[in-house]
Design a protein around this motif. Sequence first.
Motif, PDB file in Angstrom:
ATOM      1  N   UNK A 109       0.869  -1.197   0.137  1.00  0.00           N
ATOM      2  CA  UNK A 109      -0.022   0.231   0.018  1.00  0.00           C
ATOM      3  C   UNK A 109       1.023   1.210  -0.027  1.00  0.00           C
ATOM      4  N   UNK A 110       1.937   1.218   0.927  1.00  0.00           N
ATOM      5  CA  UNK A 110       2.875   2.581   0.966  1.00  0.00           C
ATOM      6  C   UNK A 110       3.525   2.620  -0.241  1.00  0.00           C
ATOM      7  N   UNK A 111       4.204   1.653  -1.043  1.00  0.00           N
ATOM      8  CA  UNK A 111       4.772   1.613  -2.205  1.00  0.00           C
ATOM      9  C   UNK A 111       3.891   2.403  -3.252  1.00  0.00           C
ATOM     10  N   UNK A 112       2.502   2.115  -3.328  1.00  0.00           N
ATOM     11  CA  UNK A 112       1.699   2.508  -4.454  1.00  0.00           C
ATOM     12  C   UNK A 112       1.249   3.726  -4.008  1.00  0.00           C
ATOM     13  N   UNK A 113       1.280   4.103  -2.755  1.00  0.00           N
ATOM     14  CA  UNK A 113       0.783   5.598  -2.259  1.00  0.00           C
ATOM     15  C   UNK A 113       1.677   6.613  -2.798  1.00  0.00           C
ATOM     16  N   UNK A 114       3.007   6.401  -3.142  1.00  0.00           N
ATOM     17  CA  UNK A 114       4.217   7.136  -3.306  1.00  0.00           C
ATOM     18  C   UNK A 114       3.644   7.936  -4.743  1.00  0.00           C
ATOM     19  N   UNK A 115       2.792   7.320  -5.709  1.00  0.00           N
ATOM     20  CA  UNK A 115       2.559   7.850  -6.792  1.00  0.00           C
ATOM     21  C   UNK A 115       1.188   8.483  -6.872  1.00  0.00           C
ATOM     22  N   UNK A 116       0.720   8.878  -5.632  1.00  0.00           N
ATOM     23  CA  UNK A 116      -0.712   9.272  -5.574  1.00  0.00           C
ATOM     24  C   UNK A 116      -0.964  10.477  -6.411  1.00  0.00           C
ATOM     25  N   UNK A 121      -3.002   3.834  -9.640  1.00  0.00           N
ATOM     26  CA  UNK A 121      -2.195   3.293  -8.876  1.00  0.00           C
ATOM     27  C   UNK A 121      -2.705   1.819  -9.052  1.00  0.00           C
ATOM     28  N   UNK A 122      -2.021   0.724  -8.807  1.00  0.00           N
ATOM     29  CA  UNK A 122      -2.532  -0.745  -8.982  1.00  0.00           C
ATOM     30  C   UNK A 122      -1.344  -1.321  -8.091  1.00  0.00           C
ATOM     31  N   UNK A 139      -9.187  -0.729   2.343  1.00  0.00           N
ATOM     32  CA  UNK A 139      -8.357   0.396   2.772  1.00  0.00           C
ATOM     33  C   UNK A 139      -7.638   0.643   1.589  1.00  0.00           C
ATOM     34  N   UNK A 140      -7.607  -0.689   0.488  1.00  0.00           N
ATOM     35  CA  UNK A 140      -6.975  -0.196  -0.659  1.00  0.00           C
ATOM     36  C   UNK A 140      -7.696   0.644  -1.770  1.00  0.00           C
ATOM     37  N   UNK A 141      -9.089   0.224  -1.585  1.00  0.00           N
ATOM     38  CA  UNK A 141     -10.265   0.862  -2.091  1.00  0.00           C
ATOM     39  C   UNK A 141     -10.409   2.184  -1.766  1.00  0.00           C
ATOM     40  N   UNK A 142     -10.241   2.713  -0.486  1.00  0.00           N
ATOM     41  CA  UNK A 142     -10.412   3.736  -0.002  1.00  0.00           C
ATOM     42  C   UNK A 142      -9.358   4.696  -0.625  1.00  0.00           C
ATOM     43  N   UNK A 143      -8.328   4.460  -0.757  1.00  0.00           N
ATOM     44  CA  UNK A 143      -7.276   5.104  -1.290  1.00  0.00           C
ATOM     45  C   UNK A 143      -7.060   5.342  -2.878  1.00  0.00           C
ATOM     46  N   UNK A 144      -7.939   4.478  -3.541  1.00  0.00           N
ATOM     47  CA  UNK A 144      -8.097   4.511  -4.879  1.00  0.00           C
ATOM     48  C   UNK A 144      -7.113   3.547  -5.548  1.00  0.00           C
ATOM     49  N   UNK A 145      -6.446   2.703  -4.722  1.00  0.00           N
ATOM     50  CA  UNK A 145      -5.524   1.924  -5.343  1.00  0.00           C
ATOM     51  C   UNK A 145      -6.269   0.370  -5.608  1.00  0.00           C
ATOM     52  N   UNK A 146      -6.001   0.232  -7.020  1.00  0.00           N
ATOM     53  CA  UNK A 146      -6.633  -1.035  -7.386  1.00  0.00           C
ATOM     54  C   UNK A 146      -5.627  -2.484  -7.061  1.00  0.00           C
ATOM     55  N   UNK A 147      -6.448  -3.702  -6.903  1.00  0.00           N
ATOM     56  CA  UNK A 147      -5.650  -4.798  -6.594  1.00  0.00           C
ATOM     57  C   UNK A 147      -6.261  -5.917  -7.433  1.00  0.00           C
ATOM     58  N   UNK A 162      -8.740   0.176  -9.445  1.00  0.00           N
ATOM     59  CA  UNK A 162      -8.103   1.410  -9.372  1.00  0.00           C
ATOM     60  C   UNK A 162      -9.133   2.621  -9.879  1.00  0.00           C
ATOM     61  N   UNK A 163      -9.004   3.866  -8.884  1.00  0.00           N
ATOM     62  CA  UNK A 163      -9.693   4.936  -9.237  1.00  0.00           C
ATOM     63  C   UNK A 163      -8.962   5.492 -10.570  1.00  0.00           C
ATOM     64  N   UNK A 164      -9.755   5.863 -11.392  1.00  0.00           N
ATOM     65  CA  UNK A 164      -9.292   6.578 -12.578  1.00  0.00           C
ATOM     66  C   UNK A 164      -8.604   7.968 -12.185  1.00  0.00           C
TER      67      UNK A 164
END
Length: 201
Positions: A109-116, A121-122, A139-147, A162-164
């Motif tokens: 999650x933290x690694x993907x968050x760097x690109x917010x 992000x996925x 939590x991933x969905x809340x931050x818009x990060x796809x899994x 992932x959130x567009x």
Amino acid sequence: MLATVPASAGFGVAELQLDIDDAEHERRQAASLGVATGYGFGGLDVLMALPHGLPVPFESLTDHQRAYIRRAPAGICTVADGQVVRHVARPCQVRLATVRAASASQLALGAAEKFTTFCARKVIITRAPTVHYPEKLLEFGYYGIGVCLQHPDGHLETLVEPRPWRTKRHSPEAWWFAETAYGQFLAQQSSPHAPTLSPAS
């Protein structure tokens, strides 16, 4: 042109999907110009203050802006008849950053968050989430990060979309990120057998 490159040092482990501006790429190739990150954010800040392709009176610029333009490499801008014209434009748009990890962990999650602030992000995981951790996917969905779960046969199953990505504002930092990603693209063009990225834990 779509391209996938590894993220640059400082941004963590990820694969970046780029939409290359073909016209700008070809213009830079013709001008023997690579990335336009010389002199850091300050240089890009100067360039962003100039309209692309339109003349601006050179004397109307600040001392700092004039100093940058005088030492800028060929292909960045030109000065003629007391007018300066910016030719350089952002070379690509980073569409998606993909992090590979064993599980949907806090580290992933933290690694993907760097690109917010730069792109969508996925995270691609290889171990299915247990029934005890559905809140982690939330939590991933809340931050818009796809899994996505990668099955042994290579099939990807989307667990969280992932959130567009929508550009909120243009900034020197975002342009810098695009330039460093473009630099990775150029490096991959000259050395197509790039090393494989190690996944996040």
